[in-house]
Design a protein around this motif. Structure first.
Motif, PDB file in Angstrom:
ATOM      1  N   GLN A  70      43.484  11.874  19.638  1.00 28.16           N
ATOM      2  CA  GLN A  70      43.389  12.651  18.404  1.00 28.16           C
ATOM      3  C   GLN A  70      43.529  11.785  17.157  1.00 28.16           C
ATOM      4  O   GLN A  70      42.896  12.053  16.134  1.00 28.16           O
ATOM      5  CB  GLN A  70      44.399  13.798  18.398  1.00 28.16           C
ATOM      6  N   LEU A  75      42.766  13.171  13.551  1.00 29.66           N
ATOM      7  CA  LEU A  75      43.632  14.353  13.648  1.00 29.66           C
ATOM      8  C   LEU A  75      45.057  13.894  13.920  1.00 29.66           C
ATOM      9  O   LEU A  75      45.596  14.071  15.004  1.00 29.66           O
ATOM     10  CB  LEU A  75      43.127  15.282  14.756  1.00 29.66           C
ATOM     11  N   SER A  78      50.328  16.706  14.545  1.00 30.14           N
ATOM     12  CA  SER A  78      50.536  17.752  15.551  1.00 30.14           C
ATOM     13  C   SER A  78      51.637  18.670  15.049  1.00 30.14           C
ATOM     14  O   SER A  78      52.694  18.203  14.610  1.00 30.14           O
ATOM     15  CB  SER A  78      50.966  17.143  16.893  1.00 30.14           C
ATOM     16  N   GLU A 105      41.589  24.413  15.534  1.00 26.72           N
ATOM     17  CA  GLU A 105      42.789  23.580  15.386  1.00 26.72           C
ATOM     18  C   GLU A 105      43.843  23.882  16.453  1.00 26.72           C
ATOM     19  O   GLU A 105      44.716  23.067  16.719  1.00 26.72           O
ATOM     20  CB  GLU A 105      43.440  23.803  14.011  1.00 26.72           C
ATOM     21  N   VAL A 123      46.525  20.860  15.969  1.00 23.75           N
ATOM     22  CA  VAL A 123      46.262  19.495  15.485  1.00 23.75           C
ATOM     23  C   VAL A 123      45.373  19.575  14.244  1.00 23.75           C
ATOM     24  O   VAL A 123      44.409  20.346  14.206  1.00 23.75           O
ATOM     25  CB  VAL A 123      45.626  18.581  16.559  1.00 23.75           C
ATOM     26  N   VAL A 124      45.740  18.790  13.242  1.00 21.68           N
ATOM     27  CA  VAL A 124      45.006  18.748  11.979  1.00 21.68           C
ATOM     28  C   VAL A 124      45.010  17.324  11.438  1.00 21.68           C
ATOM     29  O   VAL A 124      45.783  16.474  11.891  1.00 21.68           O
ATOM     30  CB  VAL A 124      45.623  19.706  10.928  1.00 21.68           C
ATOM     31  N   ALA A 125      44.175  17.092  10.456  1.00 23.22           N
ATOM     32  CA  ALA A 125      44.043  15.753   9.878  1.00 23.22           C
ATOM     33  C   ALA A 125      45.213  15.400   8.969  1.00 23.22           C
ATOM     34  O   ALA A 125      45.720  14.281   9.000  1.00 23.22           O
ATOM     35  CB  ALA A 125      42.731  15.644   9.097  1.00 23.22           C
ATOM     36  N   SER A 129      45.084  20.073   5.339  1.00 19.23           N
ATOM     37  CA  SER A 129      44.376  20.769   6.423  1.00 19.23           C
ATOM     38  C   SER A 129      45.296  21.778   7.094  1.00 19.23           C
ATOM     39  O   SER A 129      44.869  22.873   7.471  1.00 19.23           O
ATOM     40  CB  SER A 129      43.868  19.773   7.467  1.00 19.23           C
ATOM     41  N   TYR A 130      46.570  21.410   7.255  1.00 19.95           N
ATOM     42  CA  TYR A 130      47.505  22.360   7.858  1.00 19.95           C
ATOM     43  C   TYR A 130      47.716  23.551   6.931  1.00 19.95           C
ATOM     44  O   TYR A 130      47.776  24.694   7.386  1.00 19.95           O
ATOM     45  CB  TYR A 130      48.857  21.729   8.217  1.00 19.95           C
TER      46      TYR A 130
END
Length: 166
Positions: A70, A75, A78, A105, A123-125, A129-130
């Motif tokens: 990831q 990404l 977590s 995601e 999971v996000v960048a 993004s979250y």
């Protein structure tokens, strides 16, 4: 014994030591040829292939995939998201489950026992993004509480199940 209990127990009864070895080998490297798998478990190609086909047909092997790092695809964050709901109706759950399941995601999604109703692994960048994900999540259905826990370091992560002995 109920029909459901027979369905749950029956597949485990059909797994012999060679089936279990095949599962262990495939979980380690599903890209191996049937001949290589056969060599590792003591079978020739044809009986090995037939066993793999049966394991797939029986739903023991769900699918074969490539595992991707990831972090190497951007990404890097977590998040473990705990969700509590005030509504436990079937209609609410269907709407929530459909919405969350459609969010790319979300890597894992569980209904829990205890003080938390649902647990998600996301999971996000990055944090932005979250935040976008979070806003999308809380807009799906009414939620009582959402708690986000950010992983600082991945210490252990495996995909291979510990195949029990026969």
């Amino acid at each position: 014994m109920t029909d459901l209990a027979v369905q749950v127990l029956e597949p485990n009864r059909r797994l012999d030591a060679i089936d279990r070895k095949i599962l262990t080998v495939l979980q380690d490297d599903a890209s191996l040829s049937v001949a290589e798998i056969g060599d590792r478990v003591g079978l020739s190609s044809t009986p090995c292939w037939k066993r793999i086909q049966r394991l797939e047909a029986d739903g023991v092997i769900l699918r074969r995939v490539a595992l991707v790092d990831q972090n190497k695809i951007g990404l890097g964050i977590s998040v473990f998201v705990s969700v509590e709901s005030a509504d436990h109706s079937d209609a609410w759950l269907r709407k929530f489950a459909d919405a969350v399941s459609a969010m790319p995601e979300v890597m894992e999604f569980y209904r829990m026992a205890g003080d938390v109703d649902y647990m998600l692994r996301v999971v996000v960048a990055d944090m932005q993004s979250y935040d976008t994900f979070y806003k999308k999540l809380i807009a799906t259905v009414p939620l009582k509480n959402v708690t986000s826990r950010f992983a600082m370091e991945k210490i252990k992560s495996v995909t291979a199940l510990p195949v029990p002995a026969a």
